[in-house]
Motif scaffolding. Structure first.
Motif, PDB file in Angstrom:
ATOM      1  N   THR A 156      30.640  17.395  53.370  1.00  0.00           N
ATOM      2  CA  THR A 156      30.822  15.997  53.769  1.00  0.00           C
ATOM      3  C   THR A 156      31.138  15.144  52.552  1.00  0.00           C
ATOM      4  OG1 THR A 156      29.200  16.293  55.553  1.00  0.00           O
ATOM      5  CG2 THR A 156      29.689  14.032  54.922  1.00  0.00           C
ATOM      6  N   ARG A 157      31.952  14.108  52.759  1.00  0.00           N
ATOM      7  CA  ARG A 157      32.146  13.072  51.750  1.00  0.00           C
ATOM      8  C   ARG A 157      31.225  11.906  52.111  1.00  0.00           C
ATOM      9  NH1 ARG A 157      37.272  14.442  53.110  1.00  0.00           N
ATOM     10  NH2 ARG A 157      37.764  12.437  54.082  1.00  0.00           N
ATOM     11  N   TRP A 158      30.257  11.661  51.246  1.00  0.00           N
ATOM     12  CA  TRP A 158      29.205  10.670  51.483  1.00  0.00           C
ATOM     13  C   TRP A 158      29.549   9.410  50.719  1.00  0.00           C
ATOM     14  CZ3 TRP A 158      23.970  10.719  48.559  1.00  0.00           C
ATOM     15  CH2 TRP A 158      23.086   9.785  49.117  1.00  0.00           C
ATOM     16  N   ARG A 159      29.886   8.355  51.442  1.00  0.00           N
ATOM     17  CA  ARG A 159      30.335   7.106  50.817  1.00  0.00           C
ATOM     18  C   ARG A 159      29.150   6.156  50.651  1.00  0.00           C
ATOM     19  NH1 ARG A 159      34.525   6.127  53.726  1.00  0.00           N
ATOM     20  NH2 ARG A 159      36.268   6.162  52.249  1.00  0.00           N
ATOM     21  N   ILE A 160      28.923   5.736  49.399  1.00  0.00           N
ATOM     22  CA  ILE A 160      27.875   4.753  49.112  1.00  0.00           C
ATOM     23  C   ILE A 160      28.539   3.494  48.572  1.00  0.00           C
ATOM     24  CG2 ILE A 160      25.785   4.265  47.798  1.00  0.00           C
ATOM     25  CD1 ILE A 160      25.274   7.235  47.610  1.00  0.00           C
ATOM     26  N   HIS A 161      28.181   2.347  49.164  1.00  0.00           N
ATOM     27  CA  HIS A 161      28.778   1.079  48.746  1.00  0.00           C
ATOM     28  C   HIS A 161      27.784  -0.040  48.983  1.00  0.00           C
ATOM     29  CE1 HIS A 161      29.666   0.308  53.081  1.00  0.00           C
ATOM     30  NE2 HIS A 161      29.843   1.613  53.098  1.00  0.00           N
ATOM     31  N   SER A 181      26.158  -0.505  52.362  1.00  0.00           N
ATOM     32  CA  SER A 181      25.442   0.618  52.952  1.00  0.00           C
ATOM     33  C   SER A 181      24.042   0.197  53.383  1.00  0.00           C
ATOM     34  CB  SER A 181      25.324   1.773  51.952  1.00  0.00           C
ATOM     35  OG  SER A 181      26.586   2.273  51.591  1.00  0.00           O
ATOM     36  N   THR A 182      23.532   0.861  54.409  1.00  0.00           N
ATOM     37  CA  THR A 182      22.186   0.562  54.904  1.00  0.00           C
ATOM     38  C   THR A 182      21.142   0.689  53.807  1.00  0.00           C
ATOM     39  OG1 THR A 182      22.844   1.406  57.073  1.00  0.00           O
ATOM     40  CG2 THR A 182      20.490   1.197  56.665  1.00  0.00           C
ATOM     41  N   SER A 183      21.365   1.600  52.863  1.00  0.00           N
ATOM     42  CA  SER A 183      20.399   1.854  51.797  1.00  0.00           C
ATOM     43  C   SER A 183      20.075   0.615  50.988  1.00  0.00           C
ATOM     44  CB  SER A 183      20.927   2.944  50.856  1.00  0.00           C
ATOM     45  OG  SER A 183      21.206   4.114  51.573  1.00  0.00           O
ATOM     46  N   TYR A 184      20.999  -0.375  50.958  1.00  0.00           N
ATOM     47  CA  TYR A 184      20.810  -1.567  50.142  1.00  0.00           C
ATOM     48  C   TYR A 184      20.449  -2.793  50.971  1.00  0.00           C
ATOM     49  CZ  TYR A 184      22.997   1.339  46.593  1.00  0.00           C
ATOM     50  OH  TYR A 184      23.274   2.364  45.725  1.00  0.00           O
ATOM     51  N   SER A 185      20.159  -2.608  52.236  1.00  0.00           N
ATOM     52  CA  SER A 185      19.904  -3.744  53.112  1.00  0.00           C
ATOM     53  C   SER A 185      18.410  -4.044  53.210  1.00  0.00           C
ATOM     54  CB  SER A 185      20.451  -3.452  54.515  1.00  0.00           C
ATOM     55  OG  SER A 185      19.687  -2.435  55.129  1.00  0.00           O
ATOM     56  N   MET A 186      18.081  -5.258  53.664  1.00  0.00           N
ATOM     57  CA  MET A 186      16.696  -5.625  53.897  1.00  0.00           C
ATOM     58  C   MET A 186      16.104  -4.773  55.014  1.00  0.00           C
ATOM     59  SD  MET A 186      14.192  -7.437  52.878  1.00  0.00           S
ATOM     60  CE  MET A 186      14.813  -8.840  51.948  1.00  0.00           C
ATOM     61  N   ASP A 203      29.600  15.643  48.658  1.00  0.00           N
ATOM     62  CA  ASP A 203      30.278  14.990  47.548  1.00  0.00           C
ATOM     63  C   ASP A 203      30.095  13.483  47.708  1.00  0.00           C
ATOM     64  OD1 ASP A 203      31.162  17.344  46.398  1.00  0.00           O
ATOM     65  OD2 ASP A 203      33.147  17.257  47.345  1.00  0.00           O
ATOM     66  N   HIS A 204      29.705  12.827  46.643  1.00  0.00           N
ATOM     67  CA  HIS A 204      29.504  11.373  46.647  1.00  0.00           C
ATOM     68  C   HIS A 204      30.815  10.689  46.293  1.00  0.00           C
ATOM     69  CE1 HIS A 204      27.491   7.807  44.280  1.00  0.00           C
ATOM     70  NE2 HIS A 204      28.171   7.393  45.326  1.00  0.00           N
ATOM     71  N   VAL A 205      31.264   9.781  47.167  1.00  0.00           N
ATOM     72  CA  VAL A 205      32.478   9.009  46.893  1.00  0.00           C
ATOM     73  C   VAL A 205      32.156   7.522  46.935  1.00  0.00           C
ATOM     74  CG1 VAL A 205      33.980  10.815  47.818  1.00  0.00           C
ATOM     75  CG2 VAL A 205      33.209   8.970  49.331  1.00  0.00           C
ATOM     76  N   ASP A 206      33.030   6.720  46.326  1.00  0.00           N
ATOM     77  CA  ASP A 206      32.803   5.269  46.311  1.00  0.00           C
ATOM     78  C   ASP A 206      33.461   4.620  47.527  1.00  0.00           C
ATOM     79  OD1 ASP A 206      35.526   5.042  45.751  1.00  0.00           O
ATOM     80  OD2 ASP A 206      35.232   4.599  43.621  1.00  0.00           O
ATOM     81  N   VAL A 207      33.474   3.296  47.548  1.00  0.00           N
ATOM     82  CA  VAL A 207      33.958   2.569  48.718  1.00  0.00           C
ATOM     83  C   VAL A 207      35.428   2.868  49.000  1.00  0.00           C
ATOM     84  CG1 VAL A 207      34.591   0.488  47.412  1.00  0.00           C
ATOM     85  CG2 VAL A 207      33.940   0.290  49.837  1.00  0.00           C
ATOM     86  N   THR A 208      36.196   3.211  47.975  1.00  0.00           N
ATOM     87  CA  THR A 208      37.621   3.511  48.164  1.00  0.00           C
ATOM     88  C   THR A 208      37.872   4.982  48.479  1.00  0.00           C
ATOM     89  OG1 THR A 208      38.045   4.015  45.823  1.00  0.00           O
ATOM     90  CG2 THR A 208      38.177   1.701  46.510  1.00  0.00           C
ATOM     91  N   GLY A 209      36.808   5.791  48.492  1.00  0.00           N
ATOM     92  CA  GLY A 209      36.956   7.217  48.752  1.00  0.00           C
ATOM     93  C   GLY A 209      37.181   8.054  47.509  1.00  0.00           C
ATOM     94  N   GLN A 210      37.090   7.433  46.323  1.00  0.00           N
ATOM     95  CA  GLN A 210      37.289   8.165  45.077  1.00  0.00           C
ATOM     96  C   GLN A 210      36.004   8.892  44.680  1.00  0.00           C
ATOM     97  OE1 GLN A 210      40.527   8.074  43.472  1.00  0.00           O
ATOM     98  NE2 GLN A 210      40.842   7.306  45.547  1.00  0.00           N
ATOM     99  N   MET A 211      36.156  10.061  44.065  1.00  0.00           N
ATOM    100  CA  MET A 211      35.021  10.910  43.750  1.00  0.00           C
ATOM    101  C   MET A 211      34.106  10.287  42.705  1.00  0.00           C
ATOM    102  SD  MET A 211      33.651  13.771  44.667  1.00  0.00           S
ATOM    103  CE  MET A 211      35.055  14.415  45.609  1.00  0.00           C
ATOM    104  N   VAL A 212      32.806  10.380  42.976  1.00  0.00           N
ATOM    105  CA  VAL A 212      31.778   9.957  42.026  1.00  0.00           C
ATOM    106  C   VAL A 212      31.006  11.170  41.505  1.00  0.00           C
ATOM    107  CG1 VAL A 212      29.653   8.613  41.722  1.00  0.00           C
ATOM    108  CG2 VAL A 212      31.537   7.681  43.100  1.00  0.00           C
ATOM    109  N   ALA A 213      30.648  12.086  42.419  1.00  0.00           N
ATOM    110  CA  ALA A 213      29.896  13.277  42.003  1.00  0.00           C
ATOM    111  C   ALA A 213      30.129  14.403  42.994  1.00  0.00           C
ATOM    112  CB  ALA A 213      28.411  12.967  41.893  1.00  0.00           C
TER     113      ALA A 213
END
Length: 331
Positions: A209-214, A217-222, A124-134
């Motif tokens: 798992t609750r997967w938090r993307i913000h 996150s490493t995904s957005y780093s150089m 489950d995808h959650v945001d930085v606050t832990g709220q559900m996204v998908a």
């Protein structure tokens, strides 16, 4: 039935905001892990102090090392644990209570001839606050699970999230552990090496798992952009084109995969006005484009002079449009 013992492995780097929630999700497991290992990878915040506080009442081992990246932190924990299987968890994610119980079952039913090395689930995808996204966010991607062909492993991102996986420790060691040069794509790289050794995986189509993307996150780093090109070059060396076999791994699978993701990174940087990111990704795009099939390679060559003139300034939207054109499938 084989006895499965589990080490929960959590790399920690400046994760004070999330590490308590991550560890509490481990403590709440219906079938607790046999070991809990947190590796402080040279943090400069108070994340390690949070772990030390929790370790007073829970069986947590805290290891410390100089900063070397997530791969090196995971490797240190894997090297120092005693369990038969490794359950990875990132500091900003959290497990559902049945996470380990669900992922252990296929291993408990498997025989040695099954060569089962990896069991992983949906998220489950959650945001930085832990709220559900998908809910069940892997369903969004039109990909086949589990991976059963080399084409599926190298032609697109694996979408096997470490935080939703349980892995045979001896197979990780046999495959060479995580590549410490990589700070992104290190999971795809390890799972590919496991696949190439003839081991199998099982996919559980249930969020574990609750997967938090913000934004942090490493995904957005150089680091991710640098790691992407390290992995691209690694795959390029491993799977060159083989015209005599009518197989073009690099031309038809690897280069298009990384071309698409690098263009998306460029577009993201353009929208933010992040010129260093755009400069980096534009150089990467041109390197990858040299290995593409003829039509997209010609399109990049055609639009490159205009992109060079426009992407740094207020006409960056022109560069975005041209790159979308170059990445399109039109003839």
């Amino acid at each position: 039935m084989p006895v499965i013992t589990v080490a929960a492995v959590i790399p920690l780097f400046n994760g004070a905001a999330f590490i308590r929630e991550a560890l509490e999700s481990v403590f709440a497991q219906s079938e607790p892990p046999n070991e809990i290992i947190v590796v402080d990878d040279g943090s400069t915040d108070n994340g390690a102090a949070v772990v030390e506080e929790l370790a007073k009442t829970h069986p947590v081992v805290l290891l410390r090392k100089a900063n070397g990246g997530q791969s090196s932190a995971r490797n240190l924990a894997i090297q120092n644990c005693q369990s038969s299987h490794i359950a990875l968890l990132d500091q900003d994610d959290a497990w559902y209570p049945e996470h380990l119980a669900i992922l252990k079952r296929p291993f408990e039913r498997a025989s040695p001839t099954d060569r089962l090395a990896l069991v992983y689930g949906n998220l489950d995808h959650v945001d930085v606050t832990g709220q559900m996204v998908a809910h069940s966010c892997l369903d969004i991607f039109s990909t086949k699970h589990p991976r059963t062909t080399l084409e599926q492993c190298i032609g697109q991102d694996m979408f096997i999230l470490p935080g939703a996986s349980l892995i045979d420790r001896k197979v990780i060691l046999e495959a060479g552990r995580f590549d410490e040069q990589l700070s992104g794509y290190e999971d795809d790289d390890l799972f590919l090496r496991i696949f190439r050794r003839g081991y199998r995986s099982t996919y559980i189509d249930q969020p574990v798992t609750r997967w938090r993307i913000h934004s942090s996150s490493t995904s957005y780093s150089m680091k991710m952009a640098v790691s992407r090109m390290i992995y691209y070059r690694k795959l390029k060396g491993m799977f060159p084109n083989e015209p005599r076999l009518h197989t073009h791994w690099l031309r038809d699978l690897i280069a298009p995969r990384f071309f698409r993701s690098t263009i998306q990174d460029f577009i993201g940087g353009s929208r933010l006005g992040d010129v260093p990111r755009m400069e980096r990704t534009w150089a990467d795009i041109q390197e990858i484009a040299s290995e593409l099939p003829r039509r997209p390679r010609k399109r990049i060559r055609r639009v490159a002079p205009i992109i060079n003139l426009t992407y740094r300034g207020r006409f960056a939207n022109i560069a975005r449009l041209l790159l979308r054109y170059a990445a399109s499938r039109r003839k």
